[in-house]
Design a protein around this motif. Structure first.
Motif, PDB file in Angstrom:
ATOM      1  N   ASP A 126     -17.477  -6.698 -10.631  1.00  8.25           N
ATOM      2  CA  ASP A 126     -16.540  -5.487 -11.038  1.00  8.25           C
ATOM      3  C   ASP A 126     -15.228  -5.804 -10.282  1.00  8.25           C
ATOM      4  N   VAL A 127     -14.887  -6.939  -9.738  1.00 10.80           N
ATOM      5  CA  VAL A 127     -13.536  -7.146  -9.279  1.00 10.80           C
ATOM      6  C   VAL A 127     -12.730  -7.929 -10.521  1.00 10.80           C
ATOM      7  N   GLN A 128     -11.763  -7.243 -10.967  1.00 13.55           N
ATOM      8  CA  GLN A 128     -11.089  -8.014 -12.310  1.00 13.55           C
ATOM      9  C   GLN A 128     -10.322  -9.066 -11.910  1.00 13.55           C
ATOM     10  N   GLU A 129      -9.493  -9.050 -10.737  1.00 19.36           N
ATOM     11  CA  GLU A 129      -8.633  -9.758 -10.420  1.00 19.36           C
ATOM     12  C   GLU A 129      -8.229  -9.886  -8.795  1.00 19.36           C
ATOM     13  N   LEU A 130      -7.728 -11.159  -8.375  1.00 25.92           N
ATOM     14  CA  LEU A 130      -7.603 -11.167  -7.207  1.00 25.92           C
ATOM     15  C   LEU A 130      -6.078 -11.572  -6.743  1.00 25.92           C
ATOM     16  N   PRO A 131      -5.124 -10.519  -6.142  1.00 21.79           N
ATOM     17  CA  PRO A 131      -4.081 -10.524  -5.890  1.00 21.79           C
ATOM     18  C   PRO A 131      -3.671 -11.652  -4.867  1.00 21.79           C
ATOM     19  N   LEU A 132      -2.513 -12.066  -4.665  1.00 21.03           N
ATOM     20  CA  LEU A 132      -1.965 -12.928  -3.830  1.00 21.03           C
ATOM     21  C   LEU A 132      -2.215 -12.306  -2.195  1.00 21.03           C
ATOM     22  N   PRO A 133      -3.164 -12.810  -1.428  1.00 20.66           N
ATOM     23  CA  PRO A 133      -3.285 -12.029  -0.042  1.00 20.66           C
ATOM     24  C   PRO A 133      -1.970 -12.064   0.782  1.00 20.66           C
ATOM     25  N   ALA A 134      -2.001 -11.238   1.705  1.00 18.52           N
ATOM     26  CA  ALA A 134      -0.886 -11.205   2.603  1.00 18.52           C
ATOM     27  C   ALA A 134      -0.531 -12.552   3.163  1.00 18.52           C
ATOM     28  N   LEU A 135       0.788 -12.754   3.707  1.00 19.78           N
ATOM     29  CA  LEU A 135       0.865 -14.223   3.823  1.00 19.78           C
ATOM     30  C   LEU A 135       0.310 -14.873   4.979  1.00 19.78           C
ATOM     31  N   ASP A 136       0.102 -13.756   6.129  1.00 23.41           N
ATOM     32  CA  ASP A 136      -0.669 -14.226   7.322  1.00 23.41           C
ATOM     33  C   ASP A 136      -2.036 -14.763   6.975  1.00 23.41           C
ATOM     34  N   VAL A 137      -2.771 -13.854   5.993  1.00 19.31           N
ATOM     35  CA  VAL A 137      -4.007 -14.576   5.530  1.00 19.31           C
ATOM     36  C   VAL A 137      -3.770 -15.897   4.724  1.00 19.31           C
ATOM     37  N   VAL A 138      -2.726 -16.000   3.987  1.00 21.47           N
ATOM     38  CA  VAL A 138      -2.580 -17.126   2.958  1.00 21.47           C
ATOM     39  C   VAL A 138      -2.578 -18.342   3.977  1.00 21.47           C
ATOM     40  N   ALA A 139      -1.661 -18.051   5.147  1.00 18.43           N
ATOM     41  CA  ALA A 139      -1.510 -19.065   5.992  1.00 18.43           C
ATOM     42  C   ALA A 139      -2.696 -19.593   6.781  1.00 18.43           C
TER      43      ALA A 139
END
Length: 246
Positions: A126-139
């Motif tokens: 049911d999760v339609q899309e995944l936005p860009l996470p917060a930059l600290d998560v991306v890092a």
């Protein structure tokens, strides 16, 4: 000198959350050295597409093949495919379906996926899309080395959520000829020697690398987005790869 008329078409495909815009600086550098290149936005990553979140890996692979056809790519005039990060799944599908259309594949801080791979198998249906996470998560997931505040702000402003179907779909591969396509790996956030060591050890992320028959490894030390941190050097690495004989 290599000229635009004689060089193979180079098709640039960016990874998750990104469109053709991510390659703007690299395209400028390639044009300056007379290389014929085009960047594309995969289905599902066009912010203006109302059905964006329903797009699949099959849609993405088909779009790459459609663009190749539009650009006159054929078995006699094959293309250079350049795939960054998560673009490895649709480009692996293209290599599986039509390896004869690819003169060389260049993986940018990426590599071929193994049959049956799923990027995010735990994401609920049911999760339609995944936005860009917060930059600290991306890092914590990928290196941001070399990216200044202005670049990071542009990344956040222009990033498009990744479609759920793309993240959940298994990559079905069956044609061993994909492993014969000449390959260059441009290793950025992980050194090439370490990538090869992980491949030999059977690490799930790199296991398919061990099956490649014609592989060149190029180190370009920087973060996971070299098209922004070292665009000129990345363009030179792509030019060198595209200029190599099979």
């Amino acid at each position: 000198m290599t000229t635009i008329s004689s060089s193979p078409i180079i098709i640039l495909v960016a990874g998750h959350w990104l469109g053709a815009w991510a390659w703007d600086e690299v395209l400028e550098h390639l044009a300056a050295v007379q290389m014929r290149a085009i960047a594309m936005t995969l289905p599902g990553l066009d912010a203006d597409d109302p059905a964006r979140a329903t797009r699949t890996l099959d849609d993405q692979a088909s779009a790459v093949l459609d663009l190749m056809a539009q650009e006159g790519v054929s078995e006699h005039e094959p293309a250079i495919l350049v795939a960054h990060s998560g673009a490895n799944a649709p480009v692996s599908l293209v290599l599986d379906r039509h390896p004869e259309l690819v003169q060389r594949v260049v993986w940018v801080d990426s590599g071929p996926v193994a049959p049956g791979s799923i990027f995010a198998p735990d994401i609920p249906d049911d999760v339609q899309e995944l936005p860009l996470p917060a930059l600290d998560v991306v890092a914590r997931q990928a290196s941001l080395e070399g990216l200044d505040t202005q670049v990071l702000e542009r990344f956040q402003a222009r990033a498009v959520p990744e479609p759920g179907p793309v993240l959940r779909q298994p990559v079905e591969l069956s044609n061993d000829a994909r492993r014969k396509v000449p390959t260059t790996m441009v290793c950025c956030s992980i050194p090439g020697a370490q990538v090869l060591e992980l491949a030999r050890a059977g690490h799930a992320m790199f296991a398919e690398v061990a099956n490649l028959e014609r592989l060149d490894v190029v180190d370009l030390p920087t973060g996971h987005w070299p098209m922004w941190s070292r665009p000129g050097d990345l363009a030179q690495a792509i030019k060198s790869a595209a200029s190599r004989s099979n």
